[in-house]
Design an enzyme around this catalytic site. Structure first.
Site, PDB file in Angstrom:
ATOM      1  N   ASN A 224       0.787  -1.232   0.000  1.00 11.90           N
ATOM      2  CA  ASN A 224       0.000   0.000   0.000  1.00 11.90           C
ATOM      3  C   ASN A 224       0.820   1.284   0.000  1.00 11.90           C
ATOM      4  O   ASN A 224       0.263   2.371   0.097  1.00 11.90           O
ATOM      5  CB  ASN A 224      -0.959   0.002   1.194  1.00 11.90           C
ATOM      6  N   CYS A 225       2.120   1.179  -0.127  1.00 11.03           N
ATOM      7  CA  CYS A 225       2.990   2.357  -0.180  1.00 11.03           C
ATOM      8  C   CYS A 225       2.800   3.077  -1.521  1.00 11.03           C
ATOM      9  O   CYS A 225       2.819   2.454  -2.586  1.00 11.03           O
ATOM     10  CB  CYS A 225       4.436   1.903  -0.012  1.00 11.03           C
ATOM     11  N   ASP A 226       2.608   4.390  -1.487  1.00 11.96           N
ATOM     12  CA  ASP A 226       2.389   5.162  -2.715  1.00 11.96           C
ATOM     13  C   ASP A 226       3.576   5.065  -3.673  1.00 11.96           C
ATOM     14  O   ASP A 226       3.383   4.961  -4.891  1.00 11.96           O
ATOM     15  CB  ASP A 226       2.104   6.624  -2.391  1.00 11.96           C
TER      16      ASP A 226
ATOM     17  N   LYS B  78       3.453   1.810  -5.420  1.00  8.44           N
ATOM     18  CA  LYS B  78       2.425   1.800  -6.457  1.00  8.44           C
ATOM     19  C   LYS B  78       2.944   2.452  -7.734  1.00  8.44           C
ATOM     20  O   LYS B  78       2.711   1.959  -8.842  1.00  8.44           O
ATOM     21  CB  LYS B  78       1.164   2.504  -5.959  1.00  8.44           C
TER      22      LYS B  78
END
Length: 118
Positions: free
Chosen positions: A10-12, A15
């Protein structure tokens, strides 16, 4: 050659890196520290190659929330112990290109390094 990207789902930044790889048709495996963990030998090898200072994410909230005693007097062994205990303290992503690793995500570096690794 196999490419593996290490990080947290879930780390930007993760992504963005995964989207870049997908958009450029790069096949890769994803290793999520949160679900699969990371072993000490791998972190030590990365530290030997890149330096523990490069791997330790001091800007993240996990590191910032540590007691001052844990943040002070950092050494390689202390940093590795922190990263093993809290994998979110490892900078992300770590892109394993087989012969070398790239830490962080910058599209221009990925364009150069991933192309060179193919």
């Amino acid at each position: 050659m196999s490419i593996t990207i290490y990080g947290i789902k879930n780390c930007d930044t993760m992504k963005k890196a995964r989207a870049w790889l997908d958009d450029h048709g790069v096949a890769y495996e994803f290793h999520d520290y949160k679900t699969a963990g990371i072993d000490k030998a791998k972190l030590k090898a990365w530290s030997d190659e890149l330096g523990w200072e490069v791997l330790l994410n001091r800007a993240g909230t996990t590191f910032k929330k540590l007691p001052d005693a844990d943040k002070g007097g950092l050494t390689e062994s202390k940093a590795i112990a922190l990263m093993l205990a809290q994998p979110s303290m490892i900078k992300r992503p770590v892109l394993d290109l087989g012969g070398r690793r790239v830490v962080g995500f910058k599209p221009d570096l990925y364009a150069r390094d991933v192309k060179a690794a193919k």
